[in-house]
Write a protein that holds these residues in place. Structure first.
Motif, PDB file in Angstrom:
ATOM      1  N   THR A 188     -23.594  -4.641  12.003  1.00  0.00           N
ATOM      2  CA  THR A 188     -25.130  -4.737  10.530  1.00  0.00           C
ATOM      3  C   THR A 188     -24.386  -3.273  10.170  1.00  0.00           C
ATOM      4  O   THR A 188     -23.255  -2.203  10.883  1.00  0.00           O
ATOM      5  CB  THR A 188     -26.697  -4.209  11.160  1.00  0.00           C
ATOM      6  OG1 THR A 188     -26.376  -3.680  12.117  1.00  0.00           O
ATOM      7  CG2 THR A 188     -26.475  -6.133  11.315  1.00  0.00           C
TER       8      THR A 188
ATOM      9  N   GLU B  78     -23.766  -9.907  14.987  1.00  0.00           N
ATOM     10  CA  GLU B  78     -23.174  -9.435  13.993  1.00  0.00           C
ATOM     11  C   GLU B  78     -23.217  -8.578  13.465  1.00  0.00           C
ATOM     12  O   GLU B  78     -24.153  -6.841  14.097  1.00  0.00           O
ATOM     13  CB  GLU B  78     -23.822 -10.039  12.966  1.00  0.00           C
ATOM     14  CG  GLU B  78     -25.557  -9.539  12.636  1.00  0.00           C
ATOM     15  CD  GLU B  78     -26.570 -10.357  13.695  1.00  0.00           C
ATOM     16  OE1 GLU B  78     -27.029  -9.611  14.054  1.00  0.00           O
ATOM     17  OE2 GLU B  78     -26.056 -11.447  13.826  1.00  0.00           O
TER      18      GLU B  78
ATOM     19  N   GLU C  36     -30.852 -12.079   1.369  1.00  0.00           N
ATOM     20  CA  GLU C  36     -30.712 -13.012   3.013  1.00  0.00           C
ATOM     21  C   GLU C  36     -30.772 -12.483   4.111  1.00  0.00           C
ATOM     22  O   GLU C  36     -30.304 -12.210   4.399  1.00  0.00           O
ATOM     23  CB  GLU C  36     -30.814 -14.416   2.440  1.00  0.00           C
ATOM     24  CG  GLU C  36     -31.591 -15.163   1.417  1.00  0.00           C
ATOM     25  CD  GLU C  36     -31.225 -16.641   1.586  1.00  0.00           C
ATOM     26  OE1 GLU C  36     -29.714 -16.858   1.491  1.00  0.00           O
ATOM     27  OE2 GLU C  36     -32.581 -17.292   0.769  1.00  0.00           O
ATOM     28  N   ASP C  37     -29.239 -11.468   3.566  1.00  0.00           N
ATOM     29  CA  ASP C  37     -28.496 -10.865   4.973  1.00  0.00           C
ATOM     30  C   ASP C  37     -28.696  -9.539   4.961  1.00  0.00           C
ATOM     31  O   ASP C  37     -28.424  -8.980   5.270  1.00  0.00           O
ATOM     32  CB  ASP C  37     -26.940 -11.224   4.212  1.00  0.00           C
ATOM     33  CG  ASP C  37     -26.255 -12.307   3.483  1.00  0.00           C
ATOM     34  OD1 ASP C  37     -26.490 -13.346   3.997  1.00  0.00           O
ATOM     35  OD2 ASP C  37     -25.917 -12.388   2.457  1.00  0.00           O
TER      36      ASP C  37
ATOM     37  N   PRO D 138     -21.794 -10.262   5.836  1.00  0.00           N
ATOM     38  CA  PRO D 138     -20.346 -11.658   5.386  1.00  0.00           C
ATOM     39  C   PRO D 138     -19.658 -11.594   5.175  1.00  0.00           C
ATOM     40  O   PRO D 138     -18.945 -10.551   4.985  1.00  0.00           O
ATOM     41  CB  PRO D 138     -21.469 -12.045   4.386  1.00  0.00           C
ATOM     42  CG  PRO D 138     -21.697 -10.921   3.082  1.00  0.00           C
ATOM     43  CD  PRO D 138     -22.227 -10.044   3.817  1.00  0.00           C
TER      44      PRO D 138
ATOM     45  N   ARG E 182     -20.466 -10.505  -0.392  1.00  0.00           N
ATOM     46  CA  ARG E 182     -20.775  -9.211   0.429  1.00  0.00           C
ATOM     47  C   ARG E 182     -21.677  -8.458  -1.244  1.00  0.00           C
ATOM     48  O   ARG E 182     -21.376  -8.949  -2.651  1.00  0.00           O
ATOM     49  CB  ARG E 182     -19.921  -8.103   0.171  1.00  0.00           C
ATOM     50  CG  ARG E 182     -19.302  -8.266   1.866  1.00  0.00           C
ATOM     51  CD  ARG E 182     -18.697  -7.092   2.356  1.00  0.00           C
ATOM     52  NE  ARG E 182     -17.865  -7.014   3.192  1.00  0.00           N
ATOM     53  CZ  ARG E 182     -17.424  -6.237   4.069  1.00  0.00           C
ATOM     54  NH1 ARG E 182     -16.946  -5.199   3.723  1.00  0.00           N
ATOM     55  NH2 ARG E 182     -16.892  -6.968   5.469  1.00  0.00           N
TER      56      ARG E 182
ATOM     57  N   TYR F  79     -28.075  -3.960   6.705  1.00  0.00           N
ATOM     58  CA  TYR F  79     -27.667  -5.297   5.639  1.00  0.00           C
ATOM     59  C   TYR F  79     -26.530  -5.754   7.352  1.00  0.00           C
ATOM     60  O   TYR F  79     -25.642  -5.141   7.555  1.00  0.00           O
ATOM     61  CB  TYR F  79     -26.672  -4.660   4.685  1.00  0.00           C
ATOM     62  CG  TYR F  79     -25.769  -5.684   4.321  1.00  0.00           C
ATOM     63  CD1 TYR F  79     -26.547  -6.821   3.442  1.00  0.00           C
ATOM     64  CD2 TYR F  79     -24.046  -5.804   3.812  1.00  0.00           C
ATOM     65  CE1 TYR F  79     -26.118  -7.683   2.416  1.00  0.00           C
ATOM     66  CE2 TYR F  79     -23.489  -6.591   2.965  1.00  0.00           C
ATOM     67  CZ  TYR F  79     -24.460  -7.307   2.793  1.00  0.00           C
ATOM     68  OH  TYR F  79     -23.956  -8.049   1.777  1.00  0.00           O
ATOM     69  N   VAL F  80     -26.246  -7.567   7.388  1.00  0.00           N
ATOM     70  CA  VAL F  80     -25.606  -8.048   8.117  1.00  0.00           C
ATOM     71  C   VAL F  80     -24.262  -8.252   6.884  1.00  0.00           C
ATOM     72  O   VAL F  80     -24.654  -9.393   6.035  1.00  0.00           O
ATOM     73  CB  VAL F  80     -26.016  -9.524   8.509  1.00  0.00           C
ATOM     74  CG1 VAL F  80     -25.331  -9.766   9.299  1.00  0.00           C
ATOM     75  CG2 VAL F  80     -27.796  -9.230   9.398  1.00  0.00           C
TER      76      VAL F  80
ATOM     77  N   LYS G  54     -31.290  -7.973   8.554  1.00  0.00           N
ATOM     78  CA  LYS G  54     -32.195  -8.069   9.741  1.00  0.00           C
ATOM     79  C   LYS G  54     -33.579  -7.245   9.502  1.00  0.00           C
ATOM     80  O   LYS G  54     -34.341  -7.717   9.982  1.00  0.00           O
ATOM     81  CB  LYS G  54     -31.075  -7.486  11.236  1.00  0.00           C
ATOM     82  CG  LYS G  54     -30.241  -8.326  11.083  1.00  0.00           C
ATOM     83  CD  LYS G  54     -29.626  -7.751  12.528  1.00  0.00           C
ATOM     84  CE  LYS G  54     -29.990  -8.751  13.549  1.00  0.00           C
ATOM     85  NZ  LYS G  54     -29.764  -8.076  15.126  1.00  0.00           N
TER      86      LYS G  54
END
Length: 119
Positions: free
Chosen positions: A106, A104, A18-19, A58, A63, A55-56, A21
């Motif tokens: 990325t 965030e 889910e992480d 976390p 990760r 990938y954002v 964009k």
């Protein structure tokens, strides 16, 4: 009025991711142009499959282990239920981290696959 897909669900090796964009499927070349004596033709080529995602990042404890993805499966499910399944998925490259100081952080992660099918 037509409805268009705007979101996807991405699973890599059965784990929902889910992480991210952006998700981008790379172009698939089926043929290439070849020069012939006095004309031009087309030759079939081996299709190459791939995709990338932004990938954002976390916190460190959650990760996704992208470097461990080798000969895996990635499934993209659209809102309509249609699916694109990549097989033989291997992570190729982890891009630079993009820090803008306001949003965030990325990273672009690139993958290759040996197969692709739609369901």
């Amino acid at each position: 009025m037509r409805k268009y897909a705007s979101t996807i669900v991405l699973e890599v090796n059965g784990q929902k991711l889910e992480d991210f964009k952006k998700f981008k499927e790379k172009p698939i070349k089926h043929r290439k142009q070849v020069d012939l004596m006095g004309t031009t033709g087309a030759a079939n080529v081996t299709s190459r499959f791939g995709f990338s995602l932004d990938y954002v990042i976390p916190d460190a404890s959650t990760r996704f282990p992208f470097p461990d993805v080798e000969n895996g499966t990635a499934t993209i499910t659209y809102e309509s239920g249609a699916k694109v399944i990549y097989t033989g998925v291997t992570m190729l490259e982890e891009g630079e981290a993009d820090h803008d100081g306001e949003n965030e952080i990325t990273k672009t992660i690139d993958f290759m696959a040996t197969g692709r099918r739609e369901e």
